[in-house]
Design a protein around this motif. Structure first.
Motif, PDB file in Angstrom:
ATOM      1  N   VAL A   1       0.855  -1.292   0.244  1.00 26.15           N
ATOM      2  CA  VAL A   1       0.044   0.077   0.102  1.00 26.15           C
ATOM      3  C   VAL A   1       0.915   1.319  -0.183  1.00 26.15           C
ATOM      4  O   VAL A   1       1.726   1.396   0.855  1.00 26.15           O
TER       5      VAL A   1
ATOM      6  N   GLY B   1      -4.479   3.687  -0.943  1.00 24.35           N
ATOM      7  CA  GLY B   1      -3.562   4.580   0.099  1.00 24.35           C
ATOM      8  C   GLY B   1      -3.636   6.157  -0.338  1.00 24.35           C
ATOM      9  O   GLY B   1      -3.255   6.442  -1.432  1.00 24.35           O
TER      10      GLY B   1
ATOM     11  N   ARG C   1      -6.181   5.086   4.478  1.00 21.98           N
ATOM     12  CA  ARG C   1      -6.707   4.034   3.689  1.00 21.98           C
ATOM     13  C   ARG C   1      -7.943   4.067   3.395  1.00 21.98           C
ATOM     14  O   ARG C   1      -8.571   4.178   4.431  1.00 21.98           O
TER      15      ARG C   1
END
Length: 155
Positions: free
Chosen positions: A27, A56, A61
């Motif tokens: 991420v 991300g 997130r």
């Protein structure tokens, strides 16, 4: 029988199998990586899995859905605790619905990060939409900011 629904179920199952078989993508900021979202059914209480793009963006997130009425966003609104799976990785999150500027920025970042034209085509905004156009379409979409649940303590 609904042939289109059957095709979607089959495609999703193949994606889930692939995501769980491969090492997870890292991420990073303004990048979408594939994950399997595991939710608890809002009425059934059963576990459900679906492939999703995890974004991300900044320090956060996000999960973004072009249709707020799909099952997985409704399940998250009913039971915000969820798992994201990839390879052997299992990460628990709490999903908080977002609106306003934060949601519009997350959608715009998600659309810019996705490399799959069919994903972008599912959204109720045209390619290259500005933030005002995204904000106008937000009521049709679902945006969740994910956070790690606090460690549970015992008495």
């Amino acid at each position: 029988m609904n042939p289109l629904r059957d095709q979607v179920v089959t495609t999703n199952q193949r994606m889930i199998e692939r995501i769980l078989a491969e090492p997870p993508g890292q991420v990073r900021n303004d990048v979408c990586v594939l994950r399997v979202l595991e939710t608890v059914g809002r009425t059934s209480g059963r576990r459900h899995r679906t492939p999703v793009g995890l974004l991300g963006h900044g320090q956060d997130r996000y999960l973004v859905c072009p249709d707020r009425d799909r099952d997985w966003p409704a399940n998250l609104r009913g039971h915000p605790r969820c798992l994201l799976l990839a390879g052997s990785e299992r990460v628990e999150y709490l999903a908080a619905p977002m609106a306003g500027d934060e949601a519009a920025h997350a959608v715009a970042a998600y659309l810019a990060a996705t490399a799959m034209p069919w994903v972008a085509a599912a959204f109720p905004v045209a390619e290259g939409a500005d933030l005002a156009q995204v904000a106008e379409a937000l009521p049709q979409m679902a945006v969740f900011r994910l956070s790690r649940p606090a460690a549970e303590t015992s008495p």
